[in-house]
Structures are given as C-alpha cells and as structure tokens.
Design a protein around this motif. Structure first.
Motif, PDB file in Angstrom:
ATOM      1  N   TRP B  83     -35.930  -4.011   8.745  1.00  0.00           N
ATOM      2  CA  TRP B  83     -36.272  -2.673   8.593  1.00  0.00           C
ATOM      3  C   TRP B  83     -37.038  -1.756   9.953  1.00  0.00           C
ATOM      4  CZ3 TRP B  83     -34.117   0.232   5.113  1.00  0.00           C
ATOM      5  CH2 TRP B  83     -33.716  -0.259   3.841  1.00  0.00           C
ATOM      6  N   PHE B  86     -34.103  -0.957  12.065  1.00  0.00           N
ATOM      7  CA  PHE B  86     -33.458   0.227  11.180  1.00  0.00           C
ATOM      8  C   PHE B  86     -34.385   1.441  11.711  1.00  0.00           C
ATOM      9  CE2 PHE B  86     -33.385   3.291   7.821  1.00  0.00           C
ATOM     10  CZ  PHE B  86     -32.087   3.816   7.962  1.00  0.00           C
ATOM     11  N   LEU B  87     -35.519   1.553  11.317  1.00  0.00           N
ATOM     12  CA  LEU B  87     -36.459   2.616  11.514  1.00  0.00           C
ATOM     13  C   LEU B  87     -36.428   2.901  13.169  1.00  0.00           C
ATOM     14  CD1 LEU B  87     -39.605   1.586   9.362  1.00  0.00           C
ATOM     15  CD2 LEU B  87     -37.803   3.542   9.079  1.00  0.00           C
ATOM     16  N   LYS B  90     -32.197   3.960  14.137  1.00  0.00           N
ATOM     17  CA  LYS B  90     -31.475   4.807  13.713  1.00  0.00           C
ATOM     18  C   LYS B  90     -32.161   5.866  13.241  1.00  0.00           C
ATOM     19  CE  LYS B  90     -27.902   2.168  13.265  1.00  0.00           C
ATOM     20  NZ  LYS B  90     -26.771   2.363  14.183  1.00  0.00           N
ATOM     21  N   LEU B  91     -33.832   5.743  12.807  1.00  0.00           N
ATOM     22  CA  LEU B  91     -34.343   7.017  12.537  1.00  0.00           C
ATOM     23  C   LEU B  91     -35.306   7.543  13.506  1.00  0.00           C
ATOM     24  CD1 LEU B  91     -34.856   6.492   8.649  1.00  0.00           C
ATOM     25  CD2 LEU B  91     -32.960   7.374   9.991  1.00  0.00           C
ATOM     26  N   PHE B  93     -37.879   6.450  15.011  1.00  0.00           N
ATOM     27  CA  PHE B  93     -39.645   6.269  15.240  1.00  0.00           C
ATOM     28  C   PHE B  93     -39.817   5.494  16.232  1.00  0.00           C
ATOM     29  CE2 PHE B  93     -41.255   6.365  10.474  1.00  0.00           C
ATOM     30  CZ  PHE B  93     -40.308   6.760   9.885  1.00  0.00           C
ATOM     31  N   VAL B 101     -44.560   1.221   7.523  1.00  0.00           N
ATOM     32  CA  VAL B 101     -43.513   1.527   6.704  1.00  0.00           C
ATOM     33  C   VAL B 101     -42.840   0.151   6.297  1.00  0.00           C
ATOM     34  CG1 VAL B 101     -41.548   2.871   6.186  1.00  0.00           C
ATOM     35  CG2 VAL B 101     -43.424   3.857   7.814  1.00  0.00           C
ATOM     36  N   GLU B 104     -43.957  -1.753   3.625  1.00  0.00           N
ATOM     37  CA  GLU B 104     -43.547  -1.556   2.270  1.00  0.00           C
ATOM     38  C   GLU B 104     -42.090  -1.888   2.044  1.00  0.00           C
ATOM     39  OE1 GLU B 104     -44.658   2.193   0.390  1.00  0.00           O
ATOM     40  OE2 GLU B 104     -45.840   2.703   2.197  1.00  0.00           O
ATOM     41  N   LEU B 105     -41.258  -1.711   2.605  1.00  0.00           N
ATOM     42  CA  LEU B 105     -39.752  -1.897   2.871  1.00  0.00           C
ATOM     43  C   LEU B 105     -39.328  -3.199   2.589  1.00  0.00           C
ATOM     44  CD1 LEU B 105     -38.411   0.767   5.269  1.00  0.00           C
ATOM     45  CD2 LEU B 105     -37.819   1.085   2.644  1.00  0.00           C
ATOM     46  N   ILE B 108     -38.495  -4.639  -0.914  1.00  0.00           N
ATOM     47  CA  ILE B 108     -37.366  -4.115  -1.838  1.00  0.00           C
ATOM     48  C   ILE B 108     -36.510  -5.425  -2.236  1.00  0.00           C
ATOM     49  CG2 ILE B 108     -35.452  -2.560  -2.173  1.00  0.00           C
ATOM     50  CD1 ILE B 108     -38.020  -0.907  -1.949  1.00  0.00           C
ATOM     51  N   LEU B 113     -28.517  -5.563  -0.097  1.00  0.00           N
ATOM     52  CA  LEU B 113     -29.206  -4.425   0.599  1.00  0.00           C
ATOM     53  C   LEU B 113     -29.591  -4.911   1.949  1.00  0.00           C
ATOM     54  CD1 LEU B 113     -30.406  -1.637   1.249  1.00  0.00           C
ATOM     55  CD2 LEU B 113     -32.419  -2.499  -0.054  1.00  0.00           C
ATOM     56  N   LYS B 116     -26.414  -6.016   4.050  1.00  0.00           N
ATOM     57  CA  LYS B 116     -25.494  -4.889   4.423  1.00  0.00           C
ATOM     58  C   LYS B 116     -26.452  -4.146   5.655  1.00  0.00           C
ATOM     59  CE  LYS B 116     -21.634  -4.331   2.039  1.00  0.00           C
ATOM     60  NZ  LYS B 116     -20.467  -4.236   2.662  1.00  0.00           N
ATOM     61  N   LEU B 117     -27.555  -4.122   5.524  1.00  0.00           N
ATOM     62  CA  LEU B 117     -28.615  -3.491   6.754  1.00  0.00           C
ATOM     63  C   LEU B 117     -28.355  -4.267   7.996  1.00  0.00           C
ATOM     64  CD1 LEU B 117     -30.756  -1.138   7.163  1.00  0.00           C
ATOM     65  CD2 LEU B 117     -32.328  -3.026   6.794  1.00  0.00           C
ATOM     66  N   PHE B 120     -25.025  -3.248   9.358  1.00  0.00           N
ATOM     67  CA  PHE B 120     -25.011  -2.152   9.667  1.00  0.00           C
ATOM     68  C   PHE B 120     -25.736  -1.845  11.258  1.00  0.00           C
ATOM     69  CE2 PHE B 120     -27.149   2.388   9.477  1.00  0.00           C
ATOM     70  CZ  PHE B 120     -25.995   2.960   9.706  1.00  0.00           C
TER      71      PHE B 120
END
Ligand SMILES: [Mn+2]
Ligand SMILES: [Mn+2]
Ligand SMILES: [Mn+2]
Ligand SMILES: [Mn+2]
Lengths: 218, 218
Positions: B83, B86-87, B90-91, B93, B101, B104-105, B108, B113, B116-117, B120
């Motif tokens: 995660w 990813f942040l 891709k996002l 951060f 963050v 928390e993630l 899940i 998930l 696949k992440l 990805f």
DNA sequence: ATATATTGTTAGACTAATCTAACTTATTTT
DNA sequence: AAAATAAGTTAGATTAGTCTAACAATATAT
C-alpha cells in the motif's frame, strides 16, 4: 472522529432516505433490518448520533440525517464508489466482487487519499454499477433514470445501473448477458405476476418483476 | 478472523523480534511502549493471542510469535508495504505521508485485493522507504545492508533504506538532500558524540549519531 | 372505540479493548 | 544476602457495540 460503525449507520440512513427512495425518513426497525442488527441496538446508536448532531431523532418518531450527518454520509458514498471504480478499472475485479471490499475501504480516513484516487481514476462520474459518484463537495450528478419494471410493452431502453449490489443478483444479471449500456426490448409483460420477456442482444429471457424492479434504464 | 487491534499486536511483535533486530523475544513493557498502550493491556492481549495459538506467552517470560502468528504478521507487513508503494508510485504521496495511511489500509481483508495490487504495481521488491516487501508466500528478499553509524571514516556508501518511518525524521532526511540511492561520503566522525560530517551531492552536513543509526547503507 | 398487530424503547447482560492502582516476580546494586 | 529498582500481573472500572426479554406507544382492523 467517527467509528466505522457510526459511519455505517449514517450511510444506511442516506440509502434509506435520500437515495433511490421517495421517503424522507426511516423507521428504527427498517434501519436495524438494513444493517443486520436488532432494533434495540439501533435505538441506542440513534441517540448517540443525535447527541453528535448527525441525526434528527425523537422517541417513537422517524429518523433522518441532519445536514451535517448527510454531508458525512455523502463523503462515505463518494469513497465507496470511487474505491469500487478503482477495483473494477485498475485491479480487474468483477462487478460482483467490488462492493464487499469497498465496504471496508470507504472507512479509510484521508481526504488526500480520496481526492488523489479520484484524480488517478480520471474523475469518474459513475461507478461500475452505474451509480453516480458525489464530487468532493458532495454534489451528485443528476440522473433521470427509471426502473425496468415501469417500462411499457414493446418499448426499447438501455440499462444504466443496477439497484441492488448483492453478489447473487449481479451474477445473475451478467449471466443473462446484461451489463451497463446493454439495450433491452420489452417483448411481453405477464399480467399475472408482472414478469417480463426481454430481448437482450440476440437472445430472449424471461425475468421476474422483482428482477425488473432492480434494473435502472433510460 | 482477527480484529485490527490483534493484527497490530502481531505486527508489533514481528518488528520487535525478527525485523531489524538481533533479539528473538520482546518484553511486555517494550511491546506496550511500542504500541503506545499500558503494560497491563498488553498482558491481557498476550494471553488472548496465546489462546489463539499466535504467540508464545508464559507468565513473567518473554514473548514471541508462533510460526502461525509470524505468518500472519508477514502478510500484514506485505500489505503495509505494498500500500505504501501504491500511495507513493501511483497517487503522488510523499514518503513521509504514506506510513500513516498504510497503517489503516493494511487491515483490509481481501487476499485477491493484495495480490492484484502487487501485480498492478509490477511486483515491487522494496517499498518507498527501502524496506523489502514479502512475497505472497511470506518470503522477504534478503538484504545485506548496514547502518550508516557503523561505517568508517573516509568510506563511501549508498543509502538504501531508512530505519525510522516517522514524519519528522523523513522530512529531515529529505531536507538535507538524502533519498534512496543517494551516495554518501563520511568525511569525519566525532569521537565525543559519534556525530558525522557527511558529503551528500555537493553539500556537506553534520548529523547526529542517532540520525546515522537510522540510515541503512551498502 | 376496542382489540390486535406492529413498531420502538428500556433494562440488564455480555465481549473487546482499554485504563489505574495495587500487588508479585525478577533483576541489579550495594 | 538484603535492599532497591524494574518488569510484569491482577483486580476492578470504563466505553463501545451488541444482544434478549419485557414493556410502551402507535397504527390497523374489525
Ligand atoms: Mn462500511
Ligand atoms: Mn456501487
Ligand atoms: Mn495498523
Ligand atoms: Mn515502509
């Protein structure tokens, strides 16, 4: 800061009142049933949410969100639908798998995260079920859609959304060849039970009234 | 199914024993301190996790994970680091914003998930802090890295990871021009307090021993 | 308008996760 | 080895979220 549980109550109230609904208020039993809890539990939580100024609650009355509560519920709806879109578009989930995971992801607390995700996805307007995604001000794109069950015989329409996100329903929808943007022709409507004979692509299918009540079309 | 809280205890034990550590066991106070709770609370949870077969716990003894507990902790570590990647990737951060963050993630619950992440993201081996990401079998890429504080004077090395994920530390690291893969030359080591004079790019900086203890290099 | 059914609330209990304060065991120092 | 300190546990309390069972209010049907 709200707990996941409190957030789920707010979202449930939004669904039961504003969303896909004519009613403006929800009963305690209705809320409890929707959330899979007992009415006694809902009563306690409604009192708590009233204390926090998020719900209008009066003993033996009907319940609805305050503007403050509605704002939070809309943010949750936005997060839910953006995460669903992410799972579907980027991680190749099928549309019947996304709801459950988004039910958890929607509670992640980070405004930056959700806005960056929105950007990453290209500011989508609709989620994979065809539901409108609120923008970062809580504004929902207006949709003038109707239910398949209200279409007259011999009419032709296009599926734009599903009203039910359960795995079993979504699998069934896919299985008979329906997807967002599919064209549907209503060949026949049975007076007795309201079931319909549909033409989808080059196939015909008979579906129940209950089914037709869960498909949005234009 | 474990609660987020239980998961956090397992991950804490992994950090305090296996990860970046010579010790094989963690004390109750140490664990409580790491998690920001009181020792009494930790004792209760250790008993509960023992009942579930996830932790070896004996009254007044030291604590460590069972193989079953370690497996779960490694899955959490994998999720956390994917995660974070990813942040960051891709996002957009920054590396000081991702840890909180991801905290928390990582909870899940969806094996699909996370796999696949991983796909990805292109099956990354290291997260944005330079930490190795366990694969879907829990295997961690071996790294032969050392701490900057253990490097001799006049040596040259390359930063490969940080040992501390706090916002204040990471901001400080960036601010003096250090990032993963930066080259560092040790110009001087102060006997008195172990502080170091470093050459980073075309600038020099003096850093404390505590700082140098939190930078991994090769 | 009375009885019945539906809906909603209250009271009391339970579990998970936390705390404080008091106590016990283990380790270190003299 | 005794005293002092550190580490760890127990007991009792609190809060959030849930339940069941009993009760109260409202709505519906005769
Ligand atoms: Mn949810
Ligand atoms: Mn949806
Ligand atoms: Mn966590
Ligand atoms: Mn990291």
């Amino acid at each position: 800061m709200l707990s996941n549980t409190e957030e789920n109550y707010l979202k449930a109230l939004l669904h039961l009142t504003d969303l896909n609904s004519i009613k403006e208020q929800a009963g305690t039993n209705e809320l409890a049933n929707y959330l899979g809890i007992k009415p006694a539990t809902a009563t306690d939580m409604l009192k708590k949410l009233k204390e926090k100024g998020l719900v209008d609650y009066e003993k033996y009355g009907k319940n609805n969100l305050t503007p403050k509560g509605k704002k939070i519920a809309l943010e949750l709806l936005r997060k839910h639908r953006l995460w669903e879109t992410f799972l579907y578009e980027k991680l190749e989930f099928s549309w019947d798998e996304i709801h459950e995971v988004a039910e958890e992801l929607e509670h992640i607390q980070s405004e930056k995260l959700i806005n960056k995700l929105d950007q990453f996805l290209g500011y989508p307007q609709y989620d994979p079920h065809g539901d409108p995604i609120p923008d970062n001000k809580g504004k929902i794109p207006k949709t003038k859609r109707m239910l398949l069950c209200d279409k007259p015989i011999d009419s032709v329409c296009k599926m734009v959304a599903v009203k039910n996100n359960s795995v079993s329903f979504l699998k069934y929808v896919s299985q008979i060849g329906l997807a967002i943007n599919s064209n549907i022709e209503i060949l026949e409507i049975e007076k007795f039970d309201g079931s319909m004979q549909l033409k989808i692509g080059d196939q015909t299918h008979r579906v129940s009234r209950k089914f037709a009540e869960n498909i949005f079309v234009i």
